[in-house]
Design a protein around this motif. Structure first.
Motif, PDB file in Angstrom:
ATOM      1  N   ALA A  40       0.764  -1.196  -0.137  1.00 22.88           N
ATOM      2  CA  ALA A  40       0.034  -0.004  -0.037  1.00 22.88           C
ATOM      3  C   ALA A  40       0.936   0.964   0.054  1.00 22.88           C
ATOM      4  N   VAL A  41       1.772   1.144   0.852  1.00 22.61           N
ATOM      5  CA  VAL A  41       2.845   2.486   0.785  1.00 22.61           C
ATOM      6  C   VAL A  41       3.462   2.613  -0.687  1.00 22.61           C
ATOM      7  N   LYS A  42       3.886   1.555  -1.176  1.00 22.63           N
ATOM      8  CA  LYS A  42       4.611   1.746  -2.518  1.00 22.63           C
ATOM      9  C   LYS A  42       3.344   2.334  -3.616  1.00 22.63           C
ATOM     10  N   ASN A  43       2.145   1.676  -3.438  1.00 22.79           N
ATOM     11  CA  ASN A  43       1.250   2.083  -4.316  1.00 22.79           C
ATOM     12  C   ASN A  43       0.819   3.845  -4.151  1.00 22.79           C
ATOM     13  N   TYR A  66       3.168   5.851  -3.123  1.00 22.08           N
ATOM     14  CA  TYR A  66       4.371   6.740  -3.926  1.00 22.08           C
ATOM     15  C   TYR A  66       4.004   6.930  -5.262  1.00 22.08           C
ATOM     16  N   VAL A  67       3.460   5.820  -5.863  1.00 19.84           N
ATOM     17  CA  VAL A  67       3.186   5.711  -7.396  1.00 19.84           C
ATOM     18  C   VAL A  67       2.203   6.481  -7.736  1.00 19.84           C
ATOM     19  N   ALA A  68       0.983   6.746  -6.866  1.00 25.06           N
ATOM     20  CA  ALA A  68      -0.120   7.376  -6.903  1.00 25.06           C
ATOM     21  C   ALA A  68       0.418   8.839  -7.160  1.00 25.06           C
ATOM     22  N   LYS A  69       1.168   9.264  -6.040  1.00 21.84           N
ATOM     23  CA  LYS A  69       1.605  10.737  -6.033  1.00 21.84           C
ATOM     24  C   LYS A  69       2.756  11.206  -6.817  1.00 21.84           C
ATOM     25  N   ARG A  70       3.281   9.759  -7.793  1.00 23.37           N
ATOM     26  CA  ARG A  70       4.508  10.151  -8.263  1.00 23.37           C
ATOM     27  C   ARG A  70       5.790  10.974  -7.657  1.00 23.37           C
ATOM     28  N   ARG A  71       5.715  10.272  -6.306  1.00 22.87           N
ATOM     29  CA  ARG A  71       6.853  10.807  -5.489  1.00 22.87           C
ATOM     30  C   ARG A  71       7.875  10.096  -5.458  1.00 22.87           C
ATOM     31  N   PRO A  72       8.896  10.649  -5.497  1.00 20.00           N
ATOM     32  CA  PRO A  72      10.335   9.904  -5.447  1.00 20.00           C
ATOM     33  C   PRO A  72      10.415   8.861  -4.249  1.00 20.00           C
ATOM     34  N   PHE A  73      10.882   7.650  -4.317  1.00 23.14           N
ATOM     35  CA  PHE A  73      10.786   6.723  -3.185  1.00 23.14           C
ATOM     36  C   PHE A  73      12.163   7.189  -2.137  1.00 23.14           C
ATOM     37  N   ASP A  74      13.003   8.092  -2.570  1.00 16.38           N
ATOM     38  CA  ASP A  74      13.900   8.473  -1.684  1.00 16.38           C
ATOM     39  C   ASP A  74      13.329   9.709  -0.996  1.00 16.38           C
TER      40      ASP A  74
END
Length: 212
Positions: free
Chosen positions: A52-55, A57-65
Protein backbone atom coordinates in the motif's frame (compact mmCIF):
# COMPACT_ATOMS: atom_id res chain seq x y z
CA UNK A 1 -13.51 5.54 -6.42
CA UNK A 2 -16.08 6.85 -3.95
CA UNK A 3 -16.57 10.24 -2.30
CA UNK A 4 -18.24 10.64 1.09
CA UNK A 5 -19.36 14.22 1.71
CA UNK A 6 -19.69 15.47 5.29
CA UNK A 7 -21.27 18.88 4.88
CA UNK A 8 -20.00 21.87 6.86
CA UNK A 9 -22.61 22.91 9.39
CA UNK A 10 -24.34 19.52 9.34
CA UNK A 11 -24.29 16.72 11.89
CA UNK A 12 -20.63 16.08 11.24
CA UNK A 13 -19.98 13.81 14.20
CA UNK A 14 -22.20 11.03 12.85
CA UNK A 15 -20.95 11.55 9.30
CA UNK A 16 -17.29 11.48 10.31
CA UNK A 17 -17.81 8.35 12.39
CA UNK A 18 -19.47 6.54 9.50
CA UNK A 19 -16.84 7.78 7.03
CA UNK A 20 -14.04 6.73 9.36
CA UNK A 21 -15.47 3.23 9.60
CA UNK A 22 -15.46 2.91 5.81
CA UNK A 23 -12.00 4.46 5.55
CA UNK A 24 -10.62 1.99 8.08
CA UNK A 25 -12.01 -0.89 6.02
CA UNK A 26 -10.34 0.47 2.89
CA UNK A 27 -7.02 0.85 4.69
CA UNK A 28 -7.24 -2.68 6.11
CA UNK A 29 -7.81 -3.95 2.56
CA UNK A 30 -4.57 -2.27 1.43
CA UNK A 31 -6.25 0.59 -0.39
CA UNK A 32 -5.55 4.34 -0.38
CA UNK A 33 -7.82 7.02 1.06
CA UNK A 34 -7.92 10.81 1.00
CA UNK A 35 -8.93 12.46 4.27
CA UNK A 36 -9.35 16.01 5.59
CA UNK A 37 -7.04 17.66 8.10
CA UNK A 38 -6.92 21.18 9.49
CA UNK A 39 -4.05 22.06 7.13
CA UNK A 40 -4.57 20.41 3.72
CA UNK A 41 -6.11 17.15 2.52
CA UNK A 42 -3.96 14.08 3.09
CA UNK A 43 -3.56 10.76 1.30
CA UNK A 44 -3.31 7.80 3.62
CA UNK A 45 -2.23 4.16 3.69
CA UNK A 46 -1.51 1.61 6.41
CA UNK A 47 2.17 2.21 7.22
CA UNK A 48 2.74 -1.49 7.92
CA UNK A 49 1.43 -2.56 4.50
CA UNK A 50 4.44 -2.04 2.25
CA UNK A 51 2.48 -2.73 -0.94
CA UNK A 52 0.00 0.00 0.00
CA UNK A 53 2.84 2.41 0.83
CA UNK A 54 4.49 1.66 -2.53
CA UNK A 55 1.16 2.29 -4.28
CA UNK A 56 0.91 5.64 -2.50
CA UNK A 57 4.34 6.68 -3.79
CA UNK A 58 3.26 5.66 -7.29
CA UNK A 59 -0.11 7.45 -7.04
CA UNK A 60 1.61 10.69 -6.03
CA UNK A 61 4.51 10.16 -8.49
CA UNK A 62 6.68 10.84 -5.46
CA UNK A 63 10.36 9.80 -5.54
CA UNK A 64 10.99 6.78 -3.31
CA UNK A 65 13.87 8.58 -1.62
CA UNK A 66 11.49 11.19 -0.14
CA UNK A 67 10.31 9.99 3.27
CA UNK A 68 6.65 10.02 4.28
CA UNK A 69 5.27 11.31 7.56
CA UNK A 70 3.07 9.25 9.87
CA UNK A 71 -0.23 10.36 11.42
CA UNK A 72 -1.14 9.24 14.95
CA UNK A 73 -4.16 9.90 17.13
CA UNK A 74 -2.71 10.01 20.65
CA UNK A 75 0.44 9.86 22.76
CA UNK A 76 0.38 6.08 23.00
CA UNK A 77 0.28 5.66 19.21
CA UNK A 78 2.99 8.31 18.81
CA UNK A 79 5.32 6.36 21.09
CA UNK A 80 4.56 3.22 19.10
CA UNK A 81 6.29 4.72 16.06
CA UNK A 82 8.81 7.21 17.51
CA UNK A 83 11.12 7.87 20.45
CA UNK A 84 10.41 11.15 22.23
CA UNK A 85 13.30 13.12 23.69
CA UNK A 86 12.86 16.16 25.97
CA UNK A 87 12.41 18.71 23.19
CA UNK A 88 10.06 16.49 21.20
CA UNK A 89 8.02 15.95 24.34
CA UNK A 90 7.73 19.73 24.90
CA UNK A 91 6.57 20.33 21.33
CA UNK A 92 4.12 17.43 21.42
CA UNK A 93 2.55 18.74 24.63
CA UNK A 94 2.39 22.30 23.29
CA UNK A 95 1.06 21.72 19.77
CA UNK A 96 -0.42 18.25 19.28
CA UNK A 97 -3.00 17.71 18.02
CA UNK A 98 -2.21 20.54 15.64
CA UNK A 99 -0.35 21.61 12.49
CA UNK A 100 3.12 20.38 13.49
CA UNK A 101 5.25 17.53 12.12
CA UNK A 102 8.13 16.44 14.37
CA UNK A 103 10.99 14.47 12.80
CA UNK A 104 12.51 12.24 15.48
CA UNK A 105 14.03 8.79 15.99
CA UNK A 106 11.77 6.03 14.70
CA UNK A 107 10.91 2.73 16.33
CA UNK A 108 12.48 -0.32 14.64
CA UNK A 109 9.18 -1.77 13.43
CA UNK A 110 8.36 1.28 11.28
CA UNK A 111 9.06 0.04 7.72
CA UNK A 112 12.09 1.54 6.00
CA UNK A 113 9.97 2.21 2.89
CA UNK A 114 7.99 4.80 4.87
CA UNK A 115 11.11 6.66 5.99
CA UNK A 116 13.22 6.06 2.85
CA UNK A 117 15.72 4.06 4.91
CA UNK A 118 16.15 6.88 7.42
CA UNK A 119 16.24 6.12 11.15
CA UNK A 120 14.05 9.21 11.67
CA UNK A 121 10.31 9.52 11.15
CA UNK A 122 8.05 12.56 10.85
CA UNK A 123 5.05 12.29 13.17
CA UNK A 124 1.85 14.31 12.94
CA UNK A 125 -1.39 14.42 14.96
CA UNK A 126 -4.03 16.23 12.88
CA UNK A 127 -6.47 18.55 14.60
CA UNK A 128 -9.50 17.37 12.65
CA UNK A 129 -12.28 15.08 13.92
CA UNK A 130 -12.50 12.99 10.74
CA UNK A 131 -8.77 12.41 10.57
CA UNK A 132 -8.56 11.57 14.26
CA UNK A 133 -11.45 9.11 14.01
CA UNK A 134 -9.82 7.34 11.06
CA UNK A 135 -6.45 7.13 12.78
CA UNK A 136 -7.99 5.80 16.00
CA UNK A 137 -9.61 3.00 14.02
CA UNK A 138 -6.83 2.20 11.56
CA UNK A 139 -3.67 4.05 12.57
CA UNK A 140 -0.92 4.79 12.38
CA UNK A 141 -1.33 5.85 8.76
CA UNK A 142 0.70 7.77 6.18
CA UNK A 143 0.37 11.55 6.43
CA UNK A 144 1.30 13.37 3.25
CA UNK A 145 -0.54 15.85 1.06
CA UNK A 146 -3.15 14.53 -1.38
CA UNK A 147 -1.59 15.84 -4.57
CA UNK A 148 0.81 14.80 -7.28
CA UNK A 149 4.45 15.45 -6.45
CA UNK A 150 5.34 19.12 -7.10
CA UNK A 151 1.68 20.10 -7.58
CA UNK A 152 0.01 22.58 -5.17
CA UNK A 153 -1.36 21.15 -1.92
CA UNK A 154 -5.01 20.10 -2.05
CA UNK A 155 -7.09 22.41 0.13
CA UNK A 156 -10.39 21.03 -1.22
CA UNK A 157 -11.51 17.59 -2.35
CA UNK A 158 -11.81 18.60 -6.00
CA UNK A 159 -8.08 19.31 -6.25
CA UNK A 160 -7.26 15.93 -4.72
CA UNK A 161 -9.60 14.09 -7.10
CA UNK A 162 -8.15 15.85 -10.14
CA UNK A 163 -4.62 14.85 -9.17
CA UNK A 164 -5.16 11.33 -7.83
CA UNK A 165 -8.35 10.06 -9.48
CA UNK A 166 -9.00 6.31 -9.36
CA UNK A 167 -5.72 5.52 -7.62
CA UNK A 168 -7.59 6.35 -4.40
CA UNK A 169 -10.48 4.13 -3.31
CA UNK A 170 -12.23 6.55 -0.94
CA UNK A 171 -12.28 10.33 -0.62
CA UNK A 172 -13.76 12.04 2.45
CA UNK A 173 -14.93 15.57 1.73
CA UNK A 174 -15.49 18.00 4.62
CA UNK A 175 -15.24 21.20 2.60
CA UNK A 176 -12.29 23.60 2.26
CA UNK A 177 -9.36 23.08 4.62
CA UNK A 178 -9.47 25.37 7.64
CA UNK A 179 -5.84 26.61 7.61
CA UNK A 180 -5.05 26.11 3.90
CA UNK A 181 -1.33 25.82 4.60
CA UNK A 182 0.81 22.79 5.47
CA UNK A 183 2.10 21.85 8.89
CA UNK A 184 5.31 23.29 10.27
CA UNK A 185 8.10 20.69 10.19
CA UNK A 186 10.80 20.52 12.85
CA UNK A 187 13.82 18.20 12.87
CA UNK A 188 15.24 17.13 16.22
CA UNK A 189 18.74 15.63 16.30
CA UNK A 190 20.77 15.13 19.50
CA UNK A 191 18.54 17.59 21.31
CA UNK A 192 18.99 20.32 18.70
CA UNK A 193 15.91 21.64 16.88
CA UNK A 194 15.90 22.80 13.25
CA UNK A 195 12.91 24.34 11.47
CA UNK A 196 12.66 22.47 8.16
CA UNK A 197 9.50 24.22 6.95
CA UNK A 198 7.47 26.97 8.56
CA UNK A 199 3.78 26.37 8.09
CA UNK A 200 0.82 27.18 10.31
CA UNK A 201 2.95 27.32 13.49
CA UNK A 202 5.59 30.05 13.57
CA UNK A 203 9.26 29.80 14.52
CA UNK A 204 8.49 32.13 17.43
CA UNK A 205 5.83 29.70 18.66
CA UNK A 206 8.31 26.80 18.49
CA UNK A 207 11.02 28.73 20.32
CA UNK A 208 8.58 29.76 23.02
CA UNK A 209 7.46 26.19 23.66
CA UNK A 210 11.04 24.95 23.91
CA UNK A 211 11.88 27.55 26.55
CA UNK A 212 9.13 26.37 28.90
Amino acid sequence: MRIIKCEEGGVQGDCFESAAYEAAEELAAGNLIVYPTETVYGIGADIFNEVAVKNLYVAKRRPFDMALSVAVSDRRMLERVAVLDENADKLAKAFLPGPLTIIIEKRPDVPDMVTSMSKKVGVRMPDHPAAMEIIKRAGPIVATSANLHSHPDATDIGSAVRDLGDSVSLYIDSGPSRLKKPSTIVWIMNGEVEIVRQGAITIKDIEGALQC
